[in-house]
Each structure stands twice: as structure tokens, then as C-alpha cells.
Design a protein around this motif. Sequence first.
Motif, PDB file in Angstrom:
ATOM      1  N   THR A 150      -0.261   5.211  -7.433  1.00 54.91           N
ATOM      2  CA  THR A 150       0.204   4.513  -6.237  1.00 54.91           C
ATOM      3  C   THR A 150      -0.740   3.354  -5.938  1.00 54.91           C
ATOM      4  O   THR A 150      -1.914   3.368  -6.336  1.00 54.91           O
ATOM      5  CB  THR A 150       0.252   5.448  -5.015  1.00 54.91           C
ATOM      6  OG1 THR A 150      -1.053   6.004  -4.794  1.00 54.91           O
ATOM      7  CG2 THR A 150       1.247   6.571  -5.218  1.00 54.91           C
ATOM      8  N   VAL A 151      -0.224   2.357  -5.230  1.00 53.37           N
ATOM      9  CA  VAL A 151      -1.042   1.203  -4.860  1.00 53.37           C
ATOM     10  C   VAL A 151      -2.019   1.617  -3.762  1.00 53.37           C
ATOM     11  O   VAL A 151      -1.611   2.079  -2.694  1.00 53.37           O
ATOM     12  CB  VAL A 151      -0.170   0.034  -4.366  1.00 53.37           C
ATOM     13  CG1 VAL A 151      -1.054  -1.123  -3.912  1.00 53.37           C
ATOM     14  CG2 VAL A 151       0.791  -0.416  -5.462  1.00 53.37           C
ATOM     15  N   ILE A 181       0.831  -1.195   0.000  1.00 50.99           N
ATOM     16  CA  ILE A 181       0.000   0.000   0.000  1.00 50.99           C
ATOM     17  C   ILE A 181       0.874   1.257   0.000  1.00 50.99           C
ATOM     18  O   ILE A 181       1.774   1.403   0.813  1.00 50.99           O
ATOM     19  CB  ILE A 181      -0.947   0.024   1.218  1.00 50.99           C
ATOM     20  CG1 ILE A 181      -1.793  -1.241   1.252  1.00 50.99           C
ATOM     21  CG2 ILE A 181      -1.824   1.264   1.182  1.00 50.99           C
ATOM     22  CD1 ILE A 181      -2.605  -1.487   0.013  1.00 50.99           C
ATOM     23  N   GLY A 182       0.588   2.156  -0.950  1.00 53.36           N
ATOM     24  CA  GLY A 182       1.316   3.419  -1.027  1.00 53.36           C
ATOM     25  C   GLY A 182       2.546   3.400  -1.917  1.00 53.36           C
ATOM     26  O   GLY A 182       3.152   4.445  -2.174  1.00 53.36           O
ATOM     27  N   LEU A 197      -6.259  -8.502  -7.657  1.00 61.17           N
ATOM     28  CA  LEU A 197      -6.177  -7.296  -8.463  1.00 61.17           C
ATOM     29  C   LEU A 197      -5.439  -6.217  -7.690  1.00 61.17           C
ATOM     30  O   LEU A 197      -5.681  -6.015  -6.495  1.00 61.17           O
ATOM     31  CB  LEU A 197      -7.567  -6.782  -8.832  1.00 61.17           C
ATOM     32  CG  LEU A 197      -8.424  -7.649  -9.757  1.00 61.17           C
ATOM     33  CD1 LEU A 197      -9.800  -7.024  -9.917  1.00 61.17           C
ATOM     34  CD2 LEU A 197      -7.753  -7.815 -11.111  1.00 61.17           C
ATOM     35  N   LEU A 198      -4.528  -5.535  -8.377  1.00 68.35           N
ATOM     36  CA  LEU A 198      -3.813  -4.406  -7.800  1.00 68.35           C
ATOM     37  C   LEU A 198      -4.602  -3.144  -8.127  1.00 68.35           C
ATOM     38  O   LEU A 198      -4.768  -2.809  -9.305  1.00 68.35           O
ATOM     39  CB  LEU A 198      -2.407  -4.337  -8.412  1.00 68.35           C
ATOM     40  CG  LEU A 198      -1.322  -3.576  -7.662  1.00 68.35           C
ATOM     41  CD1 LEU A 198      -0.997  -4.270  -6.350  1.00 68.35           C
ATOM     42  CD2 LEU A 198      -0.076  -3.466  -8.524  1.00 68.35           C
ATOM     43  N   ALA A 199      -5.125  -2.481  -7.113  1.00 68.67           N
ATOM     44  CA  ALA A 199      -5.873  -1.242  -7.326  1.00 68.67           C
ATOM     45  C   ALA A 199      -4.892  -0.081  -7.302  1.00 68.67           C
ATOM     46  O   ALA A 199      -4.249   0.184  -6.286  1.00 68.67           O
ATOM     47  CB  ALA A 199      -6.937  -1.068  -6.251  1.00 68.67           C
ATOM     48  N   VAL A 200      -4.770   0.604  -8.452  1.00 65.63           N
ATOM     49  CA  VAL A 200      -3.817   1.695  -8.595  1.00 65.63           C
ATOM     50  C   VAL A 200      -4.574   3.020  -8.635  1.00 65.63           C
ATOM     51  O   VAL A 200      -5.441   3.225  -9.494  1.00 65.63           O
ATOM     52  CB  VAL A 200      -2.982   1.544  -9.884  1.00 65.63           C
ATOM     53  CG1 VAL A 200      -1.978   2.687 -10.015  1.00 65.63           C
ATOM     54  CG2 VAL A 200      -2.264   0.201  -9.898  1.00 65.63           C
ATOM     55  N   ALA A 201      -4.266   3.902  -7.691  1.00 68.52           N
ATOM     56  CA  ALA A 201      -4.876   5.234  -7.669  1.00 68.52           C
ATOM     57  C   ALA A 201      -4.100   6.140  -8.614  1.00 68.52           C
ATOM     58  O   ALA A 201      -2.889   6.343  -8.443  1.00 68.52           O
ATOM     59  CB  ALA A 201      -4.858   5.800  -6.249  1.00 68.52           C
ATOM     60  N   THR A 202      -4.769   6.663  -9.638  1.00 67.74           N
ATOM     61  CA  THR A 202      -4.143   7.555 -10.616  1.00 67.74           C
ATOM     62  C   THR A 202      -4.851   8.904 -10.586  1.00 67.74           C
ATOM     63  O   THR A 202      -5.957   9.020 -10.048  1.00 67.74           O
ATOM     64  CB  THR A 202      -4.222   6.964 -12.039  1.00 67.74           C
ATOM     65  OG1 THR A 202      -5.558   7.145 -12.546  1.00 67.74           O
ATOM     66  CG2 THR A 202      -3.868   5.483 -12.051  1.00 67.74           C
ATOM     67  N   PRO A 203      -4.256   9.929 -11.192  1.00 73.64           N
ATOM     68  CA  PRO A 203      -4.908  11.238 -11.216  1.00 73.64           C
ATOM     69  C   PRO A 203      -6.286  11.220 -11.870  1.00 73.64           C
ATOM     70  O   PRO A 203      -7.135  12.055 -11.565  1.00 73.64           O
ATOM     71  CB  PRO A 203      -3.923  12.098 -12.019  1.00 73.64           C
ATOM     72  CG  PRO A 203      -2.596  11.454 -11.801  1.00 73.64           C
ATOM     73  CD  PRO A 203      -2.888   9.985 -11.754  1.00 73.64           C
ATOM     74  N   SER A 204      -6.521  10.270 -12.778  1.00 72.19           N
ATOM     75  CA  SER A 204      -7.799  10.229 -13.482  1.00 72.19           C
ATOM     76  C   SER A 204      -8.753   9.174 -12.918  1.00 72.19           C
ATOM     77  O   SER A 204      -9.806   8.922 -13.485  1.00 72.19           O
ATOM     78  CB  SER A 204      -7.568   9.969 -14.977  1.00 72.19           C
ATOM     79  OG  SER A 204      -6.878   8.752 -15.166  1.00 72.19           O
ATOM     80  N   GLY A 205      -8.382   8.553 -11.816  1.00 75.01           N
ATOM     81  CA  GLY A 205      -9.246   7.545 -11.217  1.00 75.01           C
ATOM     82  C   GLY A 205      -8.499   6.267 -10.902  1.00 75.01           C
ATOM     83  O   GLY A 205      -7.282   6.183 -11.055  1.00 75.01           O
ATOM     84  N   VAL A 216       8.794   0.780  -5.333  1.00 73.59           N
ATOM     85  CA  VAL A 216       8.285   0.852  -6.709  1.00 73.59           C
ATOM     86  C   VAL A 216       7.674  -0.476  -7.140  1.00 73.59           C
ATOM     87  O   VAL A 216       8.241  -1.541  -6.910  1.00 73.59           O
ATOM     88  CB  VAL A 216       9.411   1.226  -7.694  1.00 73.59           C
ATOM     89  CG1 VAL A 216       8.899   1.188  -9.134  1.00 73.59           C
ATOM     90  CG2 VAL A 216       9.978   2.596  -7.370  1.00 73.59           C
ATOM     91  N   VAL A 217       6.523  -0.385  -7.784  1.00 77.80           N
ATOM     92  CA  VAL A 217       5.882  -1.523  -8.448  1.00 77.80           C
ATOM     93  C   VAL A 217       5.861  -1.216  -9.939  1.00 77.80           C
ATOM     94  O   VAL A 217       5.382  -0.155 -10.350  1.00 77.80           O
ATOM     95  CB  VAL A 217       4.446  -1.746  -7.939  1.00 77.80           C
ATOM     96  CG1 VAL A 217       3.762  -2.852  -8.728  1.00 77.80           C
ATOM     97  CG2 VAL A 217       4.451  -2.078  -6.457  1.00 77.80           C
ATOM     98  N   VAL A 218       6.411  -2.124 -10.743  1.00 73.91           N
ATOM     99  CA  VAL A 218       6.431  -1.934 -12.191  1.00 73.91           C
ATOM    100  C   VAL A 218       5.269  -2.705 -12.810  1.00 73.91           C
ATOM    101  O   VAL A 218       5.066  -3.885 -12.506  1.00 73.91           O
ATOM    102  CB  VAL A 218       7.769  -2.413 -12.804  1.00 73.91           C
ATOM    103  CG1 VAL A 218       7.709  -2.342 -14.329  1.00 73.91           C
ATOM    104  CG2 VAL A 218       8.922  -1.578 -12.273  1.00 73.91           C
ATOM    105  N   VAL A 219       4.502  -2.017 -13.665  1.00 75.54           N
ATOM    106  CA  VAL A 219       3.398  -2.667 -14.358  1.00 75.54           C
ATOM    107  C   VAL A 219       3.617  -2.599 -15.868  1.00 75.54           C
ATOM    108  O   VAL A 219       4.223  -1.651 -16.373  1.00 75.54           O
ATOM    109  CB  VAL A 219       2.034  -2.024 -14.004  1.00 75.54           C
ATOM    110  CG1 VAL A 219       1.702  -2.219 -12.540  1.00 75.54           C
ATOM    111  CG2 VAL A 219       2.003  -0.545 -14.370  1.00 75.54           C
ATOM    112  N   THR A 220       3.153  -3.621 -16.571  1.00 76.20           N
ATOM    113  CA  THR A 220       3.206  -3.658 -18.040  1.00 76.20           C
ATOM    114  C   THR A 220       1.824  -4.026 -18.556  1.00 76.20           C
ATOM    115  O   THR A 220       1.629  -5.099 -19.137  1.00 76.20           O
ATOM    116  CB  THR A 220       4.248  -4.674 -18.534  1.00 76.20           C
ATOM    117  OG1 THR A 220       3.941  -5.968 -17.968  1.00 76.20           O
ATOM    118  CG2 THR A 220       5.646  -4.275 -18.112  1.00 76.20           C
TER     119      THR A 220
END
Length: 198
Positions: free
Chosen positions: A126-127, A113-114, A138-146, A166-170
Motif C-alpha cells: 500500500t502507498v 495514501i493507503g 518517490l512513491l513509498a510502498v509498504a510491503t510485508p517485507s519492508g 489501486v496504483v499500478v507499478v511496473t
Amino acid sequence: MSTEDTTQLRVGRLTKPHGLKGALKLELFTDTPETRFVPGAEFTLQVPETSEWHGKTLTLAELRWYNGHPVGFFEGVLDRTGAESLVKAILWVDQDLTELPDEDDAWYHHQLIGLRVERDGVPVGTVARIDHLPAQDLLAVATPSGEVLVPFVSVLVPSVDIEAGVVVVTPPAGLFEELVDADTDGPTDGDANTTDEV
């Protein structure tokens, strides 16, 4: 150990009674039930305030497996009526913050988290949390757009670096729409990373 050195981990949920002697079927939220669900293990209960079990703990007497499903027998729960009063209760345990999971490529929720989430070296959010679903996490990622939900599988989340934060996503093209739109002047992520395995 002080409370600052521990956190609460959700390890299971009681789903329905099993038989007439107070046993309950379990939904497990842990990869190590053999260490979490041992005789004498004590769980904090998450139940409605109106429940007779609110504010109480539950101690495991025995964990058995029936047709591949875990079934718990608990101290003080002696009949089906008692078991029914615990249906949907969520089980929590105290976890030492300094300890790491025994298995490789495994992390506790509080460690994730975070953390900053990056895609192609660019921070995207961020997570916020991890959702447990029957098929996968599922990894819930908080982004500026939701919020964006990313299946927590190695092909889409290839790297988790707790020390670096850091968590890297592809993710496939389109999951983070604002990044796809930003790449319209050049090759899109879909062009660069197209794969039939996803």
C-alpha cells in the motif's frame, strides 16, 4: 466548511533570507504556485516548538521570481533578522477534500495514501507516503517485507485509479525482490519487460 471536509497540504519550505527587507527564498512543493502563492494567501507554519513562530500563521504579501527562483515577501517580516527566524519553516494550507488538482494526472497526497499497489495484477503493498526529492518524487510502498521506494514517473507508475483504490507499478526486476524470487519457475519479469528506456 467543516474541518472534516478539509486536509492540510504542504506547499512550500522557506530556505534562506533574500536581501535585507525580510524576503525569503522558497522551495515549492506545488505545481501551481500561481494559485497557491497569491497576495493574501495564509499559511500554517510547521516550526519547532521553541520558535517564536510556533502556533502562528504567515500571510504572503508578494511572490517574485529572481533568476528562476521563487522569493516570498510576507506581512510582518520586515528585515533580514525576521527572515532568518523563519528559515526551514514548512508552509501548509487547507485543502478542500472534494476538489481535485487542475492538471491531468495529478493527485493530492491524501488521495494516494493507503491505496493498494499492484504489480502484474498482484497486490504488493500500500502507498505509505510520497517523498519529494529534487530530481523526482518517490512513491513509498509498504510491503510485508519492508518499504520499497518507486520513482513516481509514468514509466514505473503507469496507472493511478483513485476510485478503484489501486496504483499500478511496473518496477524493474529486483525492486520487489520477493516477487522476483517467486517467479523463478517461469520467465522473470526482467525477461518479459526488459526495456532500455528505464
